[in-house]
Scaffold this motif. Structure first.
Motif, PDB file in Angstrom:
ATOM      1  N   ALA A  26      19.173  -1.388   7.833  1.00  0.00           N
ATOM      2  CA  ALA A  26      19.451  -1.911   9.297  1.00  0.00           C
ATOM      3  C   ALA A  26      20.321  -0.895   9.965  1.00  0.00           C
ATOM      4  O   ALA A  26      20.188  -0.359  11.098  1.00  0.00           O
ATOM      5  N   ALA A  27      21.203  -0.373   9.135  1.00  0.00           N
ATOM      6  CA  ALA A  27      22.003   0.686   9.765  1.00  0.00           C
ATOM      7  C   ALA A  27      21.362   1.859  10.172  1.00  0.00           C
ATOM      8  O   ALA A  27      21.523   2.364  11.328  1.00  0.00           O
TER       9      ALA A  27
ATOM     10  N   GLY B 140      18.240   2.396  10.313  1.00  0.00           N
ATOM     11  CA  GLY B 140      17.254   2.227  11.466  1.00  0.00           C
ATOM     12  C   GLY B 140      17.795   2.193  12.734  1.00  0.00           C
ATOM     13  O   GLY B 140      17.116   2.522  13.707  1.00  0.00           O
ATOM     14  N   ALA B 141      19.012   1.933  12.961  1.00  0.00           N
ATOM     15  CA  ALA B 141      19.622   1.890  14.210  1.00  0.00           C
ATOM     16  C   ALA B 141      20.611   3.008  14.351  1.00  0.00           C
ATOM     17  O   ALA B 141      21.116   3.381  15.411  1.00  0.00           O
TER      18      ALA B 141
ATOM     19  N   ARG C  65      22.733   4.451  12.472  1.00  0.00           N
ATOM     20  CA  ARG C  65      24.275   4.174  12.210  1.00  0.00           C
ATOM     21  C   ARG C  65      24.475   4.369  10.752  1.00  0.00           C
ATOM     22  O   ARG C  65      23.766   4.490   9.775  1.00  0.00           O
TER      23      ARG C  65
ATOM     24  N   ALA D  96      19.104 -11.510  18.352  1.00  0.00           N
ATOM     25  CA  ALA D  96      19.484 -10.324  18.968  1.00  0.00           C
ATOM     26  C   ALA D  96      19.832 -10.381  20.101  1.00  0.00           C
ATOM     27  O   ALA D  96      20.735  -9.419  20.670  1.00  0.00           O
TER      28      ALA D  96
ATOM     29  N   THR E 255      23.468  -8.839  21.627  1.00  0.00           N
ATOM     30  CA  THR E 255      23.509  -7.846  22.822  1.00  0.00           C
ATOM     31  C   THR E 255      24.617  -8.441  23.865  1.00  0.00           C
ATOM     32  O   THR E 255      25.457  -7.446  24.305  1.00  0.00           O
TER      33      THR E 255
ATOM     34  N   GLY F 112      21.057  -8.207  10.269  1.00  0.00           N
ATOM     35  CA  GLY F 112      20.366  -7.111  10.632  1.00  0.00           C
ATOM     36  C   GLY F 112      20.195  -6.997  12.034  1.00  0.00           C
ATOM     37  O   GLY F 112      20.676  -5.691  12.682  1.00  0.00           O
ATOM     38  N   ASP F 113      20.197  -8.235  12.785  1.00  0.00           N
ATOM     39  CA  ASP F 113      20.143  -8.135  14.310  1.00  0.00           C
ATOM     40  C   ASP F 113      21.621  -7.619  14.671  1.00  0.00           C
ATOM     41  O   ASP F 113      21.793  -7.052  15.793  1.00  0.00           O
TER      42      ASP F 113
ATOM     43  N   ARG G 109      21.950  -4.077  14.353  1.00  0.00           N
ATOM     44  CA  ARG G 109      21.483  -3.328  15.312  1.00  0.00           C
ATOM     45  C   ARG G 109      22.147  -3.258  16.626  1.00  0.00           C
ATOM     46  O   ARG G 109      22.020  -2.576  17.591  1.00  0.00           O
TER      47      ARG G 109
END
Ligand SMILES: *Cc1c(COP(=O)(O)O)cnc(C)c1O
Length: 236
Positions: free
Chosen positions: A24-25, A27-28, A30, A180, A184, A212-213, A216
């Motif tokens: 997840a990191a 993918g973002a 990070r 998600a 945000t 995961g959300d 992100r």
């Protein structure tokens, strides 16, 4: 480090959760190192925490004072960081300040004052996160957290409480909305808090079902229980 079925089970789960955090990191865009895995061990025995320690986990989360205090006392020989993630009853705040390193769930000025005063008596400085209630209808009773429009004021109170260090925000995703979207919104609130308090650089969000959300959206701390330790008894 002898092998046992429980150890093998926890080891496999920790490995898998770490892999998912890393995926997840990256993918973002990070770094996985920017994310701390807090394993929430409520209802599980102190022996499981010893296994987690052997597996390199150092951050342990608990949500009930009595249980947390007992485990912290039993495991005093280990170097662990204790995260209190449950609702803080103000009459328990002083006792929590004796063993907790990070309190994720500060949701009133009264709790902040009591935590800070007790931390000073113990000559410690407690990292404190303001818990945000992300439920769209406002306050869902029992879940804790202050509504978004009350975060700035409570953050100032925490920052101004000797004995406490305002380190950021925490939230649990509501059930009636995609996680998600809620995370945000949380990240937006966090940004405005950080503008005023640069040390508030921790964002505690994401559990087994939605970390995961959270990653992100910018979470620095994910609080994972059942994905590491298995399912808890439904009624506790
Ligand atoms: C229990 C708990 C968690 C972990 O939940 P899982 O779904 O088991 O990962 C995270 N945060 C808080 C505040 C909790 O009480």
């Amino acid at each position: 480090m002898t092998s046992s079925p429980r150890r093998d089970e926890i080891a496999a789960n920790v490995r898998q959760v770490r892999e998912r955090i890393a995926a997840a990191a990256s993918g973002a865009g990070r770094s996985p190192e920017a994310i701390t895995l807090v394993v929430v061990t409520k209802t599980f025995p102190a022996d499981d925490i010893r296994l987690l320690h052997e597996l390199g986990v150092r951050d342990i989360g608990e949500n009930r004072h009595q249980e947390a205090a007992e485990k912290a006392a039993q495991l005093r020989d280990l170097k662990l960081t204790w995260h209190f993630v449950g609702q803080v009853q103000s009459n328990k705040a002083a006792a929590i300040a004796a063993y907790a390193d990070v309190v994720h769930s500060v949701d009133s000025a009264r709790v902040a004052k009591r935590l800070g005063a007790a931390a000073r008596r113990h000559q410690r400085e407690l990292a404190a996160l303001v818990q945000v209630n992300l439920d769209s209808g406002g306050t869902a009773p029992g879940r804790g957290g202050v509504p978004p429009d009350a975060v700035a004021e409570l953050a100032r109170t925490v920052a101004g409480s000797p004995g406490l260090l305002l380190r950021g925000l925490m939230a649990v995703a509501p059930q009636d909305e995609p996680a998600a979207d809620a995370f945000t919104r949380l990240a937006d609130i966090w940004r405005t808090v950080r503008d005023e308090h640069p040390a508030a650089d921790l964002l505690s969000a994401g559990m087994s079902g939605d970390f995961g959300d959270a990653i992100r959206a910018g979470a620095t701390h994910v609080r994972v229980g059942s994905a590491v330790l298995g399912s808890r008894p439904p009624l506790r």
